[in-house]
Design a protein around this motif. Structure first.
Motif, PDB file in Angstrom:
ATOM      1  N   ILE A   7     -12.790 -39.401 -10.583  1.00 26.31           N
ATOM      2  CA  ILE A   7     -12.137 -37.916 -10.405  1.00 26.31           C
ATOM      3  C   ILE A   7     -11.631 -37.571 -11.866  1.00 26.31           C
ATOM      4  O   ILE A   7     -10.838 -37.952 -12.327  1.00 26.31           O
ATOM      5  N   ILE A   8     -12.509 -36.408 -12.193  1.00 23.79           N
ATOM      6  CA  ILE A   8     -12.229 -35.922 -13.653  1.00 23.79           C
ATOM      7  C   ILE A   8     -11.917 -34.447 -13.426  1.00 23.79           C
ATOM      8  O   ILE A   8     -12.822 -33.521 -13.380  1.00 23.79           O
ATOM      9  N   ILE A  59     -20.617 -34.464  -7.835  1.00 22.18           N
ATOM     10  CA  ILE A  59     -20.062 -33.180  -7.586  1.00 22.18           C
ATOM     11  C   ILE A  59     -19.266 -32.455  -8.607  1.00 22.18           C
ATOM     12  O   ILE A  59     -18.578 -33.048  -9.051  1.00 22.18           O
ATOM     13  N   LEU A  60     -19.732 -31.079  -8.503  1.00 24.76           N
ATOM     14  CA  LEU A  60     -19.040 -30.261  -9.676  1.00 24.76           C
ATOM     15  C   LEU A  60     -18.312 -29.119  -8.870  1.00 24.76           C
ATOM     16  O   LEU A  60     -18.919 -28.058  -8.031  1.00 24.76           O
ATOM     17  N   ILE A  61     -16.998 -28.853  -8.982  1.00 19.92           N
ATOM     18  CA  ILE A  61     -16.270 -27.579  -8.494  1.00 19.92           C
ATOM     19  C   ILE A  61     -15.981 -26.932  -9.710  1.00 19.92           C
ATOM     20  O   ILE A  61     -15.458 -27.238 -10.717  1.00 19.92           O
ATOM     21  N   ASN A  62     -16.285 -25.552  -9.807  1.00 16.72           N
ATOM     22  CA  ASN A  62     -15.767 -24.640 -10.886  1.00 16.72           C
ATOM     23  C   ASN A  62     -14.954 -23.681 -10.255  1.00 16.72           C
ATOM     24  O   ASN A  62     -14.974 -22.849  -9.232  1.00 16.72           O
ATOM     25  N   LEU A  79     -12.236 -34.806  -1.635  1.00 16.25           N
ATOM     26  CA  LEU A  79     -13.971 -34.961  -1.472  1.00 16.25           C
ATOM     27  C   LEU A  79     -14.495 -36.467  -1.744  1.00 16.25           C
ATOM     28  O   LEU A  79     -15.236 -36.972  -1.268  1.00 16.25           O
ATOM     29  N   ALA A  80     -13.295 -37.261  -2.260  1.00 20.47           N
ATOM     30  CA  ALA A  80     -13.780 -38.819  -2.542  1.00 20.47           C
ATOM     31  C   ALA A  80     -14.073 -39.528  -1.278  1.00 20.47           C
ATOM     32  O   ALA A  80     -13.417 -39.346  -0.101  1.00 20.47           O
TER      33      ALA A  80
END
Length: 215
Positions: A7-8, A59-62, A79-80
């Protein structure tokens, strides 16, 4: 399916985020889930994340408004799907073969709750061997671990030092408190208090970059 979920949280780190993401996808492991949470970056970091999203299965969340690292990490946790969670700051990077070596010692030691990793950094001391030297290599229970911490006056309060069992975080309902600074201190303390077992990973795992003006 996934062994690790990484997670970043990303915020205005265009000079470093490319190296950070590359360090994850170049690991010699297929069972990695990468989750990027872009917290309203204004400097081009979003563009870099989207470039990787097109090429790789991540996965990309904006975010539509800035929510901070704590909420970003909590969203990543929801989401993990991996057995183990790793938190990576977007100006840090994983070292070569770091994940495969970590996976091997986790399996060899029968899946401890928490792993304390060996990290390199850009300030003195240059790694955390001065802390790890106080612990033995076998799996330890919580009491043993705290005894060593207290005896040697060791403080561990950064979430990126650890790999943590997702099952532990779910079972014990451990999340980051919604504060803007020092959010990983209560998270780490709660994790260590509620775990049953911890293992030391002496293989160099990640490079942590300390910068002025970063949170």
């Amino acid at each position: 399916k996934y062994f690790f979920s990484i997670i970043i949280p990303v915020y205005n780190n265009k000079n470093y985020i490319d190296k950070c993401i590359k360090s994850v996808i170049s690991q010699k492991l297929k069972d990695i889930q990468l989750i990027l949470i872009n917290d309203c970056s204004t400097d081009g970091s979003k563009k870099i994340c989207e470039k990787y999203k097109k090429k790789f299965d991540l996965i990309l969340i904006n975010h539509k408004k800035k929510l901070g690292a704590a909420i970003s990490r909590n969203e990543g946790l929801k989401l993990a799907k991996g057995k183990y969670i790793i938190f990576l700051d977007s100006d840090d990077y994983l070292l070569k073969k770091g994940l495969i070596k970590l996976k091997n010692i986790i399996i060899k030691n029968k899946f401890p709750n928490v792993i304390l990793n060996n990290i390199k950094r850009n300030k003195i001391p240059a790694n955390n061997n001065h802390i790890l030297k106080h612990f033995h290599d076998k799996i330890q229970n919580k009491n043993e671990f705290f005894h060593t911490l207290n005896k040697n006056k060791i403080i561990l309060n950064e979430c990126w030092l650890f790999a943590i069992s997702r099952k532990l975080l779910i079972d014990k309902n451990i999340l980051f408190p919604k504060i803007l600074l020092g959010e990983d201190v209560p998270f780490v303390i709660k994790t260590l208090l509620l775990m049953e077992s911890i293992l030391i990973n002496r293989n160099e795992f990640l490079f942590h970059r300390s910068r002025e003006k970063s949170l």
